[in-house]
Design an enzyme around this catalytic site. Structure first.
Site, PDB file in Angstrom:
ATOM      1  N   ASP A  30      23.813 -48.261 -29.453  1.00 26.08           N
ATOM      2  CA  ASP A  30      24.494 -47.142 -28.804  1.00 26.08           C
ATOM      3  C   ASP A  30      24.873 -47.454 -27.344  1.00 26.08           C
ATOM      4  O   ASP A  30      24.070 -47.964 -26.575  1.00 26.08           O
ATOM      5  CB  ASP A  30      23.566 -45.925 -28.831  1.00 26.08           C
ATOM      6  CG  ASP A  30      24.302 -44.631 -28.559  1.00 26.08           C
ATOM      7  OD1 ASP A  30      24.832 -44.482 -27.450  1.00 26.08           O
ATOM      8  OD2 ASP A  30      24.342 -43.769 -29.455  1.00 26.08           O
TER       9      ASP A  30
ATOM     10  N   SER B 218      29.085 -43.327 -27.665  1.00 25.27           N
ATOM     11  CA  SER B 218      28.365 -42.668 -28.740  1.00 25.27           C
ATOM     12  C   SER B 218      29.224 -41.587 -29.411  1.00 25.27           C
ATOM     13  O   SER B 218      30.370 -41.822 -29.767  1.00 25.27           O
ATOM     14  CB  SER B 218      27.045 -42.114 -28.199  1.00 25.27           C
ATOM     15  OG  SER B 218      26.162 -41.799 -29.235  1.00 25.27           O
TER      16      SER B 218
END
Length: 574
Positions: free
Chosen positions: A449, A335
């Site tokens: 993600d 991320s």
């Protein structure tokens, strides 16, 4: 005393047996050689003997669901096949010789006879089985490579000089090195003694029909293929004496790109040709030092977690490492941690990282292009624009520091590791928090993600390198405020108070939901140094609180460096 008995007594395994057992093992055992690339036994085959490695290296491979995975390695001084023999079951894995290997075998009936007469062999074998069952990862740790090959792919590459440079750095790290090249003649009769007397053996050779190249293919544990950017790779690349060698696909191969001349082929072409596990770039002294640390098993791997705006702390943590002279040899991130890690992997200095992060994330909200949600609360165009502005067409395989990042593939629920391709596309997938940013669709796969499955990929880093792993986790605590969710306002009331550019609390809720479950899951291997910046008052969506998070990350890393300086000082360079 026979030569085989003398040889067996050199190993700790046999020193635990009484003289009678060792003598019977030597008398009834068969001493033989297995050529590099050959099969010792295959998964599913009947177990009828115990094997003991006298010299060389074996790889243990298990087939599951049509794929093969390396279970471990067996070095000199270790038995193999004992688990199947004692259980009476077929072999649960295949075993191949990664290099020329000497073994002694003892038929199953002979093993039973010795165990019936002398219980010590049964005890030693039982201990071996229990140790492997309890600590299956120890095989990789104990069987660290010792014999390394530097293979030049062009006559214009001065492989001997480069081997000398690497050897000098390894010696500075406190290891003994024996370097062998074409001028050393036929050293095969003494090679075992040479290996035993050194921490590292470097074989420097060129691709060609020479004694040293053929010897290297049969004896090296790990290969570093040196290639010029202005050359194209031969196909097939000759990294095995026989192209159909079953062990060829399990060889440990690294690609070293020498930044010389005008690029004639993509790095990926070379990587595919040699089957590279890792890619290094040797453009200056830092490249040589990184390769030397990799060979010595003393690299520094940095893992950066996701955490929204709290991941600004990674900027300060990297600055603290650089100030202390601690090298960063590998970077992995998830991320927002992947974005900061990618900045460092590009080779940007602290000022450049600071400028780019401020411009892209602090000056305006990167999640400010809100829409009425269908698949996400934002369009994702602002994030995509900023990634393209900063990383352009840069490729992961061409980054100065080896880099990987993770995303989550929703159709399978598995971690996807990005090791090559466009940096910006990999980062876009890694930061696609479900519900906030639209997912990345590629063919029949859907990437979101990395935090959804693995927000802190320390396990991947431990598989990537040998050395010190430093993990910076900004999502363990302080990332969400419960007060935001007590009697929350309605949508229109929120817009009236805060406007369209301020993200509502649902953004924090979704971001934290993506990381909270994984934070508490046990990892395969914890980092050697864990840094947990508190970044007080900085929530996941507080994109304006850059300076607070950066400074806290800097202070947290400084504290950990001081506490672990004994571990880091041998690696630090001014």
């Amino acid at each position: 005393m026979t030569p085989l008995e003398e040889r067996l007594r050199e190993f700790r395994f046999f020193r635990a047996l009484d003289d009678h057992s060792v003598r019977r093992f030597a008398e009834r055992g068969s001493w033989f050689s297995l050529a590099g690339g050959s099969e010792l036994f295959r998964q599913g085959s009947r177990s009828n003997a115990l094997f003991f490695v006298l010299a060389g290296r074996l790889v243990v491979v298990r087939q599951r669901g049509g794929t093969e995975e390396v279970v471990g390695y067996v070095r000199a001084g270790e038995p193999v096949g004992e688990m199947s023999l004692l259980s009476g079951e077929a072999h649960s894995a295949s075993v191949y010789a990664l290099r020329d290997t000497e073994l002694v075998s003892l038929a199953g009936a002979e093993v039973e006879d010795i165990m019936e007469r002398d219980a010590d062999l049964a005890i030693v074998l039982a201990r071996s089985v229990l140790a492997r069952a309890r600590r299956p990862q120890d095989s990789q740790q104990r069987s660290a490579p010792r014999v390394f090959a530097l293979i030049a792919t062009s006559p214009s590459i001065d492989v001997d000089r480069r081997a000398r440079d690497i050897a000098a750095i390894i010696e500075e790290l406190g290891l003994s090195v024996r370097r062998l090249g074409e001028s050393d003649g036929d050293f095969s009769p003494d090679f075992e003694a040479l290996e035993g007397a050194s921490d590292v053996v470097l074989l420097a050779t060129r691709v060609g029909d020479t004694f040293l190249f053929r010897f290297t293919l049969r004896h090296a544990d790990r290969f570093y293929v040196l290639a010029r950017r202005d050359a194209r790779p031969p196909r097939p690349f000759p990294l095995a004496l026989e192209e159909n060698s079953p062990a060829k696909r399990f060889r440990l191969v690294d690609l070293v790109m020498l930044e010389e001349g005008v690029p004639a082929a993509a790095v990926r072409d070379w990587s595919d040709a040699v089957g590279a596990n890792r890619i290094f770039h040797w453009a200056d002294d830092s490249g040589a030092a990184r390769i030397a640390r990799a060979i010595a098993g003393k690299t520094v791997g940095l893992v950066l977690s996701g955490g929204g705006a709290r991941a600004y702390a990674h900027v300060g943590a990297i600055r603290a490492l650089r100030e202390a002279g601690v090298p960063i040899d590998f970077i992995a991130g998830a991320s927002m941690g992947a974005i900061v890690g990618a900045c460092a992997a590009m080779g940007w200095d602290d000022a450049e990282i600071d400028r780019r992060i401020r411009m892209s994330f602090v000056a305006s909200n990167p999640l400010g292009d809100h829409v009425l949600p269908v698949v996400a609360l934002t369009r994702g165009r602002l994030v995509e624009q900023r990634l393209e502005q900063n990383f352009g067409d840069a490729l992961i395989e061409e980054m100065k520091i080896p880099f990987l990042c993770v995303s989550s593939e929703l159709t399978t629920g598995a971690v996807f590791v990005h090791r090559e391709g466009l940096v910006r596309k990999a980062l876009r997938a890694s930061i696609s928090i479900p519900g906030i940013l639209p997912p990345v669709a590629v063919a029949d796969r859907l990437y979101v993600d990395g935090a959804v499955v693995d927000n802190f990929p320390t396990d991947l880093m431990s598989e990537t390198h040998r050395g010190v792993t430093i993990g910076v986790d900004v999502a363990r605590k302080g990332s969400i405020d419960a007060a935001d969710f007590i009697n929350p306002p309605g949508f229109l009331q929120w817009i009236w108070r805060n406007g369209f550019r301020s993200a509502p609390p649902i953004v924090t809720l979704l971001m934290r939901s993506a990381t909270a479950r994984v934070d508490q899951m046990p990892k395969g291997r914890a980092p050697d140094i864990l840094v947990t910046p508190e970044a007080p008052g900085v929530a996941l969506r507080d994109w304006k609180k850059y300076d607070i998070a950066v400074e806290d990350g800097y202070r947290a890393m400084k504290r950990e460096i001081a506490e672990h300086w004994g571990l880091l000082r041998p690696l630090a360079r001014p």
